[in-house]
Scaffold this active site. Structure first.
Site, mmCIF file in Angstrom:
data_model
loop_
_atom_site.group_PDB
_atom_site.id
_atom_site.type_symbol
_atom_site.label_atom_id
_atom_site.label_comp_id
_atom_site.label_asym_id
_atom_site.label_seq_id
_atom_site.Cartn_x
_atom_site.Cartn_y
_atom_site.Cartn_z
ATOM 1 N N GLU A 110 0.822 -1.220 0.000
ATOM 2 C CA GLU A 110 0.000 0.000 0.000
ATOM 3 C C GLU A 110 0.847 1.258 0.000
ATOM 4 O OE1 GLU A 110 -0.786 -2.701 1.699
ATOM 5 O OE2 GLU A 110 -2.843 -3.150 1.070
ATOM 6 N N HIS A 152 -10.288 -5.587 10.364
ATOM 7 C CA HIS A 152 -10.923 -5.368 9.068
ATOM 8 C C HIS A 152 -12.256 -4.647 9.159
ATOM 9 C CE1 HIS A 152 -7.924 -8.318 7.901
ATOM 10 N NE2 HIS A 152 -8.215 -8.108 6.631
#
Lengths: 341, 326
Positions: free
Chosen positions: B60, B129
């Site tokens: 990322e 998450h």
């Protein structure tokens, strides 16, 4: 390889163009050194705030590379960035004014020493987070090739940056994109031996930093970063190759920082005075000066004139910065969003 | 008008912008061959090829940073983060580069970048998450933060995001991808900083965004059965925040409830409630109420998770509290 043990190269066969460029860039290196000395003085006088990281000792690296690229090429660097702006042709007054936090500075006084930008000349910035600009430069290189231009991107980084994820992640991307000819970038590791006060052998498990690019399929080499002629020749080859192939290339240049990490690094407990004195024996400006004198390209008079010119330009830059106004109060809220914001 | 899912509304905005502007490219993990974790980019690799639909390694920091560099050079990258939780790995790039480049360069660069993906809780995805990061990003000047609730909002806001000169944090929601709704045809765009009154009411104003707009509407319908008419506002964007619409509504209803999925301390609702106090204090007949997620890392067990996210019943209770009907 320890640059301090490398002896001064003897005069070499220099072509006429190469000699002319060396004389021109010698003058620029003298100017940059003088500029940095003055910046340190202005910092002590309280005219410059924040952090100040000067480039003295490393001049041949940026000079060698920036003398080898085209006007439409681009580059990124970290926070030791004054030299890069000046070598590329930014007005010394505008650079000094930025350090002084004035409206006439390169970034209107909003960036300071660590964030010099001169986008019109392809300089996409100085960045303050170690390694944080490497992903940007990598993406910028992709964008150049996507736009089907044969422009290339240089990414200067320090030895300290190579231990951060922001080095490894984009290096892997560059290796991948390079396979498709989509990443025309040269990574230039300015190995000045220290990440702040931590030497390379205490921060990198492998001290041949160039070799670390091999992990990502990026061809690389290592060379003396104190020798302008050698850096410039190497830069010419690297730039040509990257322009032709669209594949990344990496160079580790062994150099040395004569000053402290920043203006606040007064005592430098991580190295001895003796070590610094020894490194100064291979001052890149003196090396080039000796070479040019030996070839007859530079006379005593021309050396004197280069120094006098630098003195005058730096004095003018300081005066310009002193006399420039601070940013207008309304600048506080400008440049946060673009025209549509 | 066409009926589209939230997913297809996003996808159609990507297609139309990519057709119209070659500078628009897509970058992310498994967006090409795999077709996208939530299939927002389905078939786009086939349509536009691998230099415009770029599958990345799991990095990322690397690919968000690279996209910022592409944007600085004039491309218009749309980055998919598989979920916003993973954006934390790229946070230095978003916060220290994307948000501030225009400013510290003295206005020399644009960063026309969109980062999009699902934000908030899914179904039993547990602590790493399920986070809602809107207030985190809305804290930083230089970013836009948008959170569409419907297919029409998704398409209209994504189009504006892609055409923006500045970085946009585009917060989708996994539970909404299958939601259907009417979407205007052609060149439809929604401006940032313009909220929508999605249900009219005279008794209280419920302010929400993203998935919580639907919980708010359901709560309002339940309240209507009991004779209370709640107005529901979909903020659409958090930065900029359309306080004019909120204040205008509160001036009529005199009561406000702010709903967010994220944790209560220092969240979006705290900011919105404070802005109501600053700009409409005299209009209020009761304190502003907040409906929020529980202040805990998201648990896995279905029973516990259900207690950690806000529900329609919580909104009903909050509205009643503002009306002194508890």
């Amino acid at each position: 390889m320890d640059t301090r043990s490398v002896k001064t190269a003897p005069p070499r066969d220099l072509g006429r163009d190469e000699l002319a460029a060396a004389v021109e860039w010698y003058g620029k290196m003298v100017l940059v050194r003088r500029f940095e000395e003055e910046a340190e003085r202005e910092f002590r006088r309280g005219k410059i705030g924040g952090y100040l990281h000067v480039y003295s000792g490393q001049e041949a690296v940026a000079a060698g590379f920036l003398s080898a690229i085209r006007p439409d090429d681009i580059f990124f660097t970290a926070y030791r960035d004054h030299a890069h702006a000046l070598f590329r042709g930014a007005a010394p007054g505008a650079v000094m004014a930025e350090l002084f936090g004035k409206a006439t500075g390169l970034a209107k006084g909003k960036g300071g020493s660590m964030h010099l930008f001169d986008v019109a000349r392809g300089f996409y910035g100085g960045y303050g987070i170690v390694g944080g600009h490497i992903p940007l430069a990598t993406g910028a290189a992709f964008a150049l090739r996507y736009q089907q231009a044969d422009r290339i991107c240089l990414c200067f980084l320090g030895d300290g940056a190579m231990n951060s994820g922001s080095f490894h992640e984009p290096a892997n991307l560059a290796g991948l994109w390079g396979k498709q000819g989509l990443c025309p970038i040269v990574y230039i590791v300015e190995n000045n031996q220290y990440a702040m006060g931590t030497p390379v052998d205490r921060s990198s498990a492998v001290t041949n930093l160039a070799s670390r690019f091999s992990t990502y399929g990026i061809e690389n080499e290592r060379a003396d970063g104190m020798d302008f002629i050698e850096v410039r020749r190497l830069a010419g080859r690297a730039v040509r190759r990257v322009r032709e192939t669209g594949r990344p290339y990496a160079v580790e240049l062994l150099t040395y920082r004569f000053a402290g990490h920043g203006a606040a690094d007064l005592f430098q407990p991580y190295r001895t005075k003796d070590e610094i004195a020894q490194a100064r024996q291979r001052d890149p400006i003196t090396l080039l000066e000796d070479l040019l004198r030996a070839t007859g390209a530079l006379s005593d008079g021309e050396v004197k004139r280069a120094r006098a010119d630098a003195e005058r330009v730096v004095t003018d830059a300081v005066r310009f910065a002193e006399e420039s106004p601070p940013p207008a109060p309304e600048e506080l809220y400008r440049d946060i969003y673009g025209a549509d914001g | 008008m066409a009926e589209l899912t939230y997913r297809d509304a996003l996808r159609s905005a990507l297609i139309e912008e990519m057709d119209h502007d070659r500078r628009v490219i897509l970058i992310g993990e498994d967006i090409g061959v795999y077709q996208g974790t939530f299939r927002v980019t389905a078939d786009l690799l086939q349509r536009y090829g691998p230099t415009r639909v770029i599958d990345t390694p799991i990095s990322e920091l690397g690919f968000v940073g690279a996209a910022i560099g592409m944007a600085m050079l004039g491309l218009r990258p749309v980055v998919e983060v598989m979920t916003w939780n993973f954006s934390l790995l790229a946070m230095d790039q978003i916060v220290n580069n994307a948000a501030k480049l225009r400013y510290f360069s003295g206005g020399q660069v644009n960063v026309p970048l969109v980062i999009r993906g699902p934000n908030g809780a899914g179904v039993q995805l547990s602590a790493q998450h399920s986070q809602s990061l809107e207030a985190t990003y809305a804290h930083f000047p230089g970013l836009y933060v948008v959170a569409p609730a419907t297919p029409a909002e998704a398409k209209g806001l994504l189009r504006t995001a892609i055409r923006s000169q500045d970085p946009v944090i585009f917060l989708e929601n996994a539970a909404l991808y299958g939601l259907k709704g009417e979407v205007p045809d052609s060149d439809f765009a929604l401006p940032f900083g313009k909220a929508a009154v999605v249900r009219n009411g005279r008794d209280a104003t419920v302010i929400a965004y993203s998935r919580m707009v639907h919980a708010a509407v359901a709560a309002a319908e339940q309240l209507a059965g009991e004779g209370t008419e709640a107005e529901v506002i979909s903020l659409r964007s958090l930065r900029p925040l359309d306080m004019a619409t909120v204040v205008e509504s509160v001036a009529r209803t005199h009561r406000a409830v702010v709903v967010q999925e994220q944790w209560k301390p220092f969240g979006a609702a705290a900011e919105i409630a404070m802005r109501i106090y600053e700009e409409a204090f005299d209009q209020l007949d009761s304190p502003v109420e907040r409906v929020t997620g529980a202040d805990v890392p998201m648990p896995y067990a279905r029973t516990l998770e259900a207690r950690a996210v806000p529900h329609e019943a919580d909104i009903v209770a909050a509205v009643k509290k503002t009306l002194g009907k508890q």
